[in-house]
Design a protein around this motif. Structure first.
Motif, PDB file in Angstrom:
ATOM      1  N   PRO A  10       0.807  -1.228   0.000  1.00 11.98           N
ATOM      2  CA  PRO A  10       0.000   0.000   0.000  1.00 11.98           C
ATOM      3  C   PRO A  10       0.840   1.278   0.000  1.00 11.98           C
ATOM      4  N   TRP A  11       2.081   1.201   0.438  1.00 12.76           N
ATOM      5  CA  TRP A  11       2.914   2.406   0.543  1.00 12.76           C
ATOM      6  C   TRP A  11       3.951   2.502  -0.574  1.00 12.76           C
ATOM      7  N   CYS A  12       4.418   1.374  -1.090  1.00 14.62           N
ATOM      8  CA  CYS A  12       5.514   1.376  -2.076  1.00 14.62           C
ATOM      9  C   CYS A  12       5.061   0.943  -3.465  1.00 14.62           C
ATOM     10  N   GLY A  13       3.853   0.428  -3.594  1.00 14.55           N
ATOM     11  CA  GLY A  13       3.380  -0.044  -4.882  1.00 14.55           C
ATOM     12  C   GLY A  13       3.740  -1.501  -5.115  1.00 14.55           C
ATOM     13  N   PRO A  14       3.437  -2.016  -6.310  1.00 15.83           N
ATOM     14  CA  PRO A  14       3.706  -3.425  -6.600  1.00 15.83           C
ATOM     15  C   PRO A  14       5.205  -3.728  -6.596  1.00 15.83           C
ATOM     16  N   ARG A  15       5.575  -4.802  -5.901  1.00 17.46           N
ATOM     17  CA  ARG A  15       6.972  -5.214  -5.808  1.00 17.46           C
ATOM     18  C   ARG A  15       7.041  -6.742  -5.925  1.00 17.46           C
ATOM     19  N   ASN A  16       8.221  -7.217  -6.248  1.00 18.71           N
ATOM     20  CA  ASN A  16       8.458  -8.642  -6.370  1.00 18.71           C
ATOM     21  C   ASN A  16       8.292  -9.322  -5.006  1.00 18.71           C
ATOM     22  N   GLU A  17       7.770 -10.518  -5.005  1.00 21.98           N
ATOM     23  CA  GLU A  17       7.516 -11.242  -3.759  1.00 21.98           C
ATOM     24  C   GLU A  17       8.755 -11.465  -2.910  1.00 21.98           C
ATOM     25  N   ILE A  18       9.949 -11.460  -3.513  1.00 17.98           N
ATOM     26  CA  ILE A  18      11.170 -11.704  -2.729  1.00 17.98           C
ATOM     27  C   ILE A  18      11.451 -10.586  -1.735  1.00 17.98           C
ATOM     28  N   GLU A  19      10.777  -9.438  -1.877  1.00 13.62           N
ATOM     29  CA  GLU A  19      10.963  -8.328  -0.940  1.00 13.62           C
ATOM     30  C   GLU A  19      10.110  -8.468   0.322  1.00 13.62           C
ATOM     31  N   PHE A  20       9.271  -9.493   0.370  1.00 14.99           N
ATOM     32  CA  PHE A  20       8.277  -9.599   1.445  1.00 14.99           C
ATOM     33  C   PHE A  20       8.510 -10.824   2.318  1.00 14.99           C
ATOM     34  N   HIS A  21       7.935 -10.765   3.528  1.00 15.44           N
ATOM     35  CA  HIS A  21       7.857 -11.917   4.411  1.00 15.44           C
ATOM     36  C   HIS A  21       6.381 -12.233   4.608  1.00 15.44           C
ATOM     37  N   TYR A  22       6.085 -13.513   4.562  1.00 16.10           N
ATOM     38  CA  TYR A  22       4.725 -13.977   4.755  1.00 16.10           C
ATOM     39  C   TYR A  22       4.422 -14.044   6.247  1.00 16.10           C
ATOM     40  N   GLY A  23       3.280 -13.495   6.659  1.00 12.43           N
ATOM     41  CA  GLY A  23       2.915 -13.465   8.064  1.00 12.43           C
ATOM     42  C   GLY A  23       1.800 -14.390   8.445  1.00 12.43           C
ATOM     43  N   GLY A  24       1.273 -15.129   7.484  1.00 15.98           N
ATOM     44  CA  GLY A  24       0.228 -16.087   7.804  1.00 15.98           C
ATOM     45  C   GLY A  24      -1.166 -15.531   7.651  1.00 15.98           C
ATOM     46  N   GLN A  25      -2.113 -16.295   8.163  1.00 20.34           N
ATOM     47  CA  GLN A  25      -3.528 -15.955   8.054  1.00 20.34           C
ATOM     48  C   GLN A  25      -3.816 -14.646   8.780  1.00 20.34           C
ATOM     49  N   ALA A  26      -4.602 -13.787   8.154  1.00 25.66           N
ATOM     50  CA  ALA A  26      -4.826 -12.446   8.693  1.00 25.66           C
ATOM     51  C   ALA A  26      -5.943 -12.369   9.710  1.00 25.66           C
ATOM     52  N   ASP A  27      -6.954 -13.159   9.566  1.00 25.72           N
ATOM     53  CA  ASP A  27      -8.152 -12.955  10.382  1.00 25.72           C
ATOM     54  C   ASP A  27      -8.184 -13.868  11.609  1.00 25.72           C
ATOM     55  N   VAL A  28      -7.089 -13.881  12.360  1.00 31.55           N
ATOM     56  CA  VAL A  28      -6.993 -14.704  13.566  1.00 31.55           C
ATOM     57  C   VAL A  28      -6.794 -13.783  14.765  1.00 31.55           C
ATOM     58  N   HIS A  29      -7.501 -14.013  15.823  1.00 25.70           N
ATOM     59  CA  HIS A  29      -7.256 -13.210  17.013  1.00 25.70           C
ATOM     60  C   HIS A  29      -7.117 -14.112  18.220  1.00 25.70           C
ATOM     61  N   CYS A  30      -6.327 -13.659  19.157  1.00 29.43           N
ATOM     62  CA  CYS A  30      -6.062 -14.410  20.379  1.00 29.43           C
ATOM     63  C   CYS A  30      -7.350 -14.497  21.209  1.00 29.43           C
ATOM     64  N   PRO A  31      -7.602 -15.643  21.855  1.00 30.60           N
ATOM     65  CA  PRO A  31      -8.765 -15.721  22.742  1.00 30.60           C
ATOM     66  C   PRO A  31      -8.730 -14.603  23.787  1.00 30.60           C
ATOM     67  N   ASP A  32      -9.905 -14.079  24.134  1.00 31.16           N
ATOM     68  CA  ASP A  32      -9.989 -12.957  25.075  1.00 31.16           C
ATOM     69  C   ASP A  32      -9.403 -13.307  26.438  1.00 31.16           C
ATOM     70  N   ASP A  33      -9.634 -14.516  26.901  1.00 32.95           N
ATOM     71  CA  ASP A  33      -9.107 -14.955  28.193  1.00 32.95           C
ATOM     72  C   ASP A  33      -8.322 -16.250  27.991  1.00 32.95           C
ATOM     73  N   PRO A  34      -7.038 -16.161  27.652  1.00 35.16           N
ATOM     74  CA  PRO A  34      -6.257 -17.366  27.350  1.00 35.16           C
ATOM     75  C   PRO A  34      -6.216 -18.367  28.506  1.00 35.16           C
ATOM     76  N   GLN A  35      -6.318 -17.897  29.752  1.00 30.82           N
ATOM     77  CA  GLN A  35      -6.263 -18.797  30.900  1.00 30.82           C
ATOM     78  C   GLN A  35      -7.482 -19.710  30.987  1.00 30.82           C
ATOM     79  N   SER A  36      -8.575 -19.306  30.383  1.00 28.66           N
ATOM     80  CA  SER A  36      -9.788 -20.115  30.483  1.00 28.66           C
ATOM     81  C   SER A  36      -9.941 -21.089  29.322  1.00 28.66           C
ATOM     82  N   VAL A  37      -8.990 -21.066  28.395  1.00 23.68           N
ATOM     83  CA  VAL A  37      -9.083 -21.926  27.211  1.00 23.68           C
ATOM     84  C   VAL A  37      -8.444 -23.271  27.518  1.00 23.68           C
ATOM     85  N   SER A  38      -9.043 -24.331  27.043  1.00 29.38           N
ATOM     86  CA  SER A  38      -8.477 -25.669  27.256  1.00 29.38           C
ATOM     87  C   SER A  38      -7.177 -25.811  26.463  1.00 29.38           C
TER      88      SER A  38
END
Length: 92
Positions: free
Chosen positions: A7-35
């Motif tokens: 979004p800031w530099c425009g289209p670039r070759n994939e070798i310039e990037f690192h993959y961060g995984g799935q985007a729509d994941v969030h940590c459970p609100d209370d990790p201590q209560s999760v099995s």
């Protein structure tokens, strides 16, 4: 070769990037209560769809910022990010 539209530099070759995984994941609100099984699911299980997938990428060789893109895993075609996606908990 895959072109990723930073979004800031425009289209670039994939070798310039690192993959961060799935985007729509969030940590459970209370990790201590999760099995242990649900915690392991959160840590290690991600969706692996055949089709459009929302991912996080970092422009490591450029602006060094993180951003979200939608990519068709069948063709590697990158689509504009959809602002209506909301974080969710990964489930099996």
């Amino acid at each position: 070769m895959m072109l990723i539209p930073c979004p800031w530099c425009g289209p670039r070759n994939e070798i310039e990037f690192h993959y961060g995984g799935q985007a729509d994941v969030h940590c459970p609100d209370d990790p201590q209560s999760v099995s242990d099984a649900d915690w392991a699911t959160f840590l290690f299980f991600r969706d692996n769809p055949k089709g459009v997938f929302t991912e996080r990428w970092s422009h490591a060789s450029g602006c060094r910022r993180w951003f979200t893109v939608r990519r068709d895993t069948r063709t590697n075609r990158v689509l504009p990010a959809d602002s209506t996606n909301h974080a969710r908990t990964v489930t099996t």
